[in-house]
Design a protein around this motif. Structure first.
Motif, PDB file in Angstrom:
ATOM      1  N   THR A 167       0.353  -0.933  -0.053  1.00  0.00           N
ATOM      2  CA  THR A 167      -0.070  -0.395   0.157  1.00  0.00           C
ATOM      3  C   THR A 167       0.631   1.191   0.211  1.00  0.00           C
ATOM      4  OG1 THR A 167      -1.892  -1.163   1.158  1.00  0.00           O
ATOM      5  CG2 THR A 167      -1.655   1.553   1.681  1.00  0.00           C
ATOM      6  N   GLY A 168       1.655   1.556   0.607  1.00  0.00           N
ATOM      7  CA  GLY A 168       2.684   2.162   0.374  1.00  0.00           C
ATOM      8  C   GLY A 168       3.258   2.747   0.077  1.00  0.00           C
ATOM      9  N   ALA A 169       4.467   1.580  -0.829  1.00  0.00           N
ATOM     10  CA  ALA A 169       4.842   1.238  -1.706  1.00  0.00           C
ATOM     11  C   ALA A 169       3.678   2.048  -2.811  1.00  0.00           C
ATOM     12  CB  ALA A 169       5.944   0.357  -2.545  1.00  0.00           C
ATOM     13  N   THR A 170       2.630   1.716  -3.201  1.00  0.00           N
ATOM     14  CA  THR A 170       2.357   2.353  -4.714  1.00  0.00           C
ATOM     15  C   THR A 170       2.149   3.537  -4.459  1.00  0.00           C
ATOM     16  OG1 THR A 170       0.145   1.221  -3.703  1.00  0.00           O
ATOM     17  CG2 THR A 170       1.743   0.251  -5.264  1.00  0.00           C
ATOM     18  N   LEU A 171       1.059   3.716  -3.380  1.00  0.00           N
ATOM     19  CA  LEU A 171       0.653   5.492  -3.014  1.00  0.00           C
ATOM     20  C   LEU A 171       2.098   6.270  -3.240  1.00  0.00           C
ATOM     21  CD1 LEU A 171      -1.023   5.051   0.269  1.00  0.00           C
ATOM     22  CD2 LEU A 171      -1.609   5.384  -2.358  1.00  0.00           C
ATOM     23  N   PRO A 206      -2.392  11.560  -4.670  1.00  0.00           N
ATOM     24  CA  PRO A 206      -2.050  10.175  -3.570  1.00  0.00           C
ATOM     25  C   PRO A 206      -2.895  11.079  -1.849  1.00  0.00           C
ATOM     26  CG  PRO A 206       0.003  10.835  -4.130  1.00  0.00           C
ATOM     27  CD  PRO A 206      -0.916  10.810  -5.342  1.00  0.00           C
ATOM     28  N   LEU A 207      -2.087  12.300  -1.820  1.00  0.00           N
ATOM     29  CA  LEU A 207      -3.182  12.825  -0.647  1.00  0.00           C
ATOM     30  C   LEU A 207      -3.773  13.385  -0.579  1.00  0.00           C
ATOM     31  CD1 LEU A 207       0.805  15.293  -0.341  1.00  0.00           C
ATOM     32  CD2 LEU A 207       0.264  13.487   1.781  1.00  0.00           C
ATOM     33  N   LEU A 208      -4.412  13.840  -1.713  1.00  0.00           N
ATOM     34  CA  LEU A 208      -6.118  14.499  -1.397  1.00  0.00           C
ATOM     35  C   LEU A 208      -6.679  13.401  -1.452  1.00  0.00           C
ATOM     36  CD1 LEU A 208      -7.850  16.758  -2.043  1.00  0.00           C
ATOM     37  CD2 LEU A 208      -7.154  16.118  -4.503  1.00  0.00           C
ATOM     38  N   GLY A 209      -6.114  11.976  -2.082  1.00  0.00           N
ATOM     39  CA  GLY A 209      -7.110  11.134  -2.618  1.00  0.00           C
ATOM     40  C   GLY A 209      -7.249  10.249  -0.666  1.00  0.00           C
ATOM     41  N   LEU A 210      -6.059  10.093  -0.257  1.00  0.00           N
ATOM     42  CA  LEU A 210      -5.781   9.882   1.172  1.00  0.00           C
ATOM     43  C   LEU A 210      -6.880  10.146   2.551  1.00  0.00           C
ATOM     44  CD1 LEU A 210      -2.360   8.212   2.625  1.00  0.00           C
ATOM     45  CD2 LEU A 210      -4.438   7.308   1.859  1.00  0.00           C
ATOM     46  N   GLY A 211      -7.165  11.785   1.901  1.00  0.00           N
ATOM     47  CA  GLY A 211      -7.453  12.344   3.004  1.00  0.00           C
ATOM     48  C   GLY A 211      -8.770  12.607   2.508  1.00  0.00           C
TER      49      GLY A 211
END
Length: 201
Positions: free
Chosen positions: A6-10, A21-26
């Motif tokens: 998960t971390g690597a693909t993000l 990815p930052l906006l997606g996670l948020g």
């Protein structure tokens, strides 16, 4: 293991576009049950953070589709994308998600290495993109910038969503994207090298 994927693909997604990815996670953490950010990363889902990330994303999307400006943007993003990669690796790998119910203690312990690892992973697609884009612009007289940028953004969105929901599939997609970027770069370099020969002949 899934939390590392998960971390690597993000992080790789951040190498294509720092803000997706930052906006997606948020957004996923704030409005769905798919992600629960760990302590210390809750600021990502704050409305101010989401608003700022949204504005930065719009600017990035527009600038990245304009020939010449995209190259300048890639230079400026050489710090931003790896930093974003470090953040999303650390936050994403330590989050409870649909796929990862119990993140590993060493990922969520707050050590610096997840951030550093994310920086390194984000650098790979960023460098491939930054090197390939000027060559593509020359070969297509700038017409390829918008098309390439669209597919890079699409790849970043897909990686972000799959990293949370189906990490293994995200890893497969990541491999496909890296292979595609490498092949595109090699083909563009071959075409550029062959151009003077064609002109002389």
């Amino acid at each position: 293991m899934l939390e590392l994927i998960t971390g690597a693909t993000l992080a790789a997604s951040a190498g294509l576009n720092a803000y997706i990815p930052l906006l997606g996670l948020g957004l996923l953490s704030r409005f769905t049950e798919l992600v629960q950010l760990p302590a210390g990363w809750g600021w990502i889902e704050n409305e101010w953070s989401l608003g700022i990330l949204g504005v930065l994303l719009v600017i990035e999307i527009l600038v990245d589709k304009v020939p010449a400006l995209d190259t300048v943007n890639d230079v400026l993003q050489s710090v931003v994308r790896p930093a974003s990669g470090g953040m999303v690796f650390a936050a994403g790998a330590a989050s409870d998600t649909v796929a990862v119910q119990d993140p590993a203690v060493f990922v969520s312990s707050g050590q610096i290495w997840p951030f550093v690892l994310g920086i390194g992973i984000a650098l790979i697609p960023h460098i491939l993109k930054a090197v390939a884009r000027p060559v593509l612009n020359v070969l297509t007289a700038g017409a390829g910038a918008a098309v390439a940028s669209f597919f890079e953004d699409l790849g970043a969105v897909a990686l972000t969503l799959l990293a949370v929901v189906v990490p293994v599939l995200a890893l497969v997609l990541l491999v496909v994207i890296v292979v595609w970027l490498v092949r595109r770069l090699r083909r563009a370099l071959r075409e550029r090298a062959a151009r003077p020969t064609l002109i002389e002949g």
